[in-house]
Every structure is written in C-alpha cells, then in structure tokens.
Design an enzyme around this catalytic site. Structure first.
Site, mmCIF file in Angstrom:
data_model
loop_
_atom_site.group_PDB
_atom_site.id
_atom_site.type_symbol
_atom_site.label_atom_id
_atom_site.label_comp_id
_atom_site.label_asym_id
_atom_site.label_seq_id
_atom_site.Cartn_x
_atom_site.Cartn_y
_atom_site.Cartn_z
ATOM 1 N N LYS A 35 36.184 43.943 31.986
ATOM 2 C CA LYS A 35 36.350 42.504 32.158
ATOM 3 C C LYS A 35 35.054 41.788 31.806
ATOM 4 O O LYS A 35 33.956 42.296 32.090
ATOM 5 C CB LYS A 35 36.722 42.193 33.611
ATOM 6 C CG LYS A 35 36.776 40.717 33.969
ATOM 7 C CD LYS A 35 35.983 40.399 35.238
ATOM 8 C CE LYS A 35 34.502 40.506 35.041
ATOM 9 N NZ LYS A 35 33.694 40.044 36.180
ATOM 10 N N ASP A 93 37.253 41.571 41.916
ATOM 11 C CA ASP A 93 37.757 41.703 40.556
ATOM 12 C C ASP A 93 38.964 42.634 40.444
ATOM 13 O O ASP A 93 39.600 42.683 39.394
ATOM 14 C CB ASP A 93 36.659 42.228 39.628
ATOM 15 C CG ASP A 93 35.567 41.202 39.360
ATOM 16 O OD1 ASP A 93 35.847 39.994 39.493
ATOM 17 O OD2 ASP A 93 34.439 41.611 39.020
#
Length: 333
Positions: free
Chosen positions: A18, A176
């Site tokens: 990410k 996350d």
C-alpha cells in the site's frame, strides 16, 4: 467471498503493498491515536503468504484433535519481518481462530519442524511469509501480511467469513489491515480503519525509492506531535485525478502531512525527493510514515528513466504499476 473447496491442505495468497497518495492528519486524539484522512492505493510490489496444515491430519477431523491448533511462523525469502507473536500474521491467525468460533485453542509453535512432528497429538498450521514489501517502510508490509493470512486461513480453515467480517477482525490488528483485505483504492478516515472504495480509472507508473533503514510509524507520529499542525487539507484534487486518469494532475496533488516529520527524522530524504523531481517525476511524496519515496511518472518509459537516474541514492528502487488490486489466491490444494 467464494467458499473454499473442502479438505484443503495448503493455500497461498499474493498480497500487494500500500502507498498513500494523500494523507492529512486532523489531530491527536485523547487515546493517543490520530485522526486522519487518507487515500490508500495498492501498488505492484507483493508478498506471498502461504498457509498449510502439518501434524496428524486425522486430528483435523476428530473432535478431540480440534481442541488445540498450533501455529508456526516460517520466514521465507526477503526477511526482516518480526518473529513469533510480534508478527501481525501470527496475531491475525489467533484473531481469526477466536472470531470464527471453531473451538480451537491456539498455542505457540516451537522446537523446529522436526521436533514439532515427533509425538504431536494436535494439528499445526504453518504460516510462511515470502516478502518483497520492505519492512518499516510506510508500505503496510505487516498489514498486508496480516490481510493475506486472514484470507488464506479463512479458506484453509473453512471459516466461510465474508470480506467485511475479515475487515472487522483486521481492524483490531492495525489501521491498514482492513484496507489491505480488499485493496484497490480507498478513502480512509478516523484512525484509518474506516475505508470506502473510490473510483480510479487510471493506471499509473511509479518509482519507489526504498531505504533498508526502517522508520517506525510511532516515531514519526511523535515527531508530528512536536512539529506538526492539524491540517484541513482535502483530498478532492487527488480523487479528481484518479477519476480522470490524469497523471500530471495527480502528481501535483500528492500530499502527506507526515512528510515534514519524516524529513526531520531522516534529513537525507529531502534531497532524494528533490533528485526524483529533477530526474523527471511528475510528483513525489513520502508513503505513509516513510521512509519510502513514491515518484509518479508519465508512463513506463519515463519510470525506467527516472529509476536509472536515482538508483544510486537508494538501497533499492522498484518500478511498479498501480493500482494493484487486492489479495489474490494463487494456490489451493
């Protein structure tokens, strides 16, 4: 989520890293966390999480044998990930077993594979991590591994949980993790665990400048507490550039409120950012808490040219496409 075939012995999941195209810190909360607004975006650097059964297979199908399940972590290629219970993948396995209500009491593995096989009365699940996502680099490597573990074990253990249920489990593991369960491009709010998918029509070419020296998220936020100011920056320009697939507009809109803190802790990053821009990047931003620098380019040829120009400044440079989708099951047997 489709139900896994019965009787699986091994599942492998490929899970992407990410990056943050936009990150605004709204302020520090009373609980010590921070409220943020962020646009998260997967990128084509991947880890592979492989889960497999070991020990007496018959115990998996016997009520007495199912009372105890041992979990062992195996660190494969790439290295750098924390061992044992400090690893988010192990914590994800424990959280899934607890949430799925399968009746297992998870215990920590130990003694190595040979020792573990001798005289074992309970089954074991081995979780192997083969890493390409750098550790402590602001690219959610640990969270990606946790997400991959949740998805792989959901199939191996035949839990039949939905992606939303897996996201809920992941939210207790790290900010996350819920995003990494689904991947793609999403707007994150609150502490980062609340996400909503956003439209991204573009395919972008990135240069990732990676340092082997991790930068702890907690240290960067502590530094922001000292030198930062709560931001009212909005992600509208980034969202519009993603909708219109405009790399020039996206490069101009890249934003991260944690970047000054990362530069304060690692002053060399400022010069490396400038070098990426001088080499032709349309825009450069620190990903997450850093120290990875993300340079957006105008196509694959430009990305390769920029990467060659700055390779000597970083421990590792990756040319990657984005978005990279979400976790993908690449093996079941």
């Amino acid at each position: 989520m489709t139900r896994a075939p019965a009787g699986l012995a091994r599942v492998a999941v490929r899970v992407p890293a990410k990056i943050n195209l936009f990150l605004a810190v709204r302020g520090r909360r009373d609980d010590g966390m921070h409220d943020i607004v962020s646009i998260m975006h997967t990128v084509g650097v991947h880890d592979v999480v492989t889960v497999a059964f070991g020990g007496p297979r018959a115990a998996m199908h016997h009520p007495a044998g199912r009372r105890v399940m041992e979990v062992e972590l195996q660190l494969g290629t790439g290295g750098g990930a924390p061992p044992d219970d400090a690893n988010l993948a192990v914590r994800a396995a424990r959280a899934l077993a607890s949430s799925a209500g399968n009746g297992w009491s998870l215990r920590r593995g130990g003694g190595g594979r040979g020792a573990a096989e001798r005289g074992r009365q309970w089954p074991v699940t081995r979780v192997r991590l083969d890493k390409r996502i750098p550790v402590g680099a602001g690219m959610a490597g640990g969270s990606a591994d946790a997400a991959g573990t949740l998805i792989a074990l959901n199939r191996l253990w035949d839990c039949d949980l939905s992606l939303d249920q897996l996201r809920d489990i992941g939210a207790a593991l790290g900010a996350d993790v819920p995003f990494c369960v689904g991947g793609g491009t999403a707007l994150a709010t609150g502490t980062g665990v609340t996400t909503a998918q956003v439209l991204c029509r573009g395919r972008f070419q990135l240069v990732l400048g990676i340092s082997d020296r991790p930068l702890a998220t907690a240290d960067v936020y502590r530094c922001w507490d000292e030198i930062g100011v709560a931001s009212r920056a909005e992600p509208d320009a980034v969202l519009q550039a993603l909708r219109t697939a405009d790399p020039v507009a996206l490069g101009e809109a890249l934003h991260n409120d944690l970047q000054p803190a990362a530069f304060h802790l690692r002053p060399e990053l400022r010069a490396r950012r400038d070098a990426l821009l001088a080499a032709g990047a349309l825009g450069v931003v620190v990903s997450g808490s850093g120290p990875t620098l993300v340079g957006l380019t105008d196509g694959a040829q430009a990305a390769r040219r920029v990467a060659r120009a700055v390779r000597h400044l970083f421990d590792r440079v990756e040319v990657a496409r984005s978005p990279a989708g979400g976790p993908e099951v690449v093996e079941e047997r």
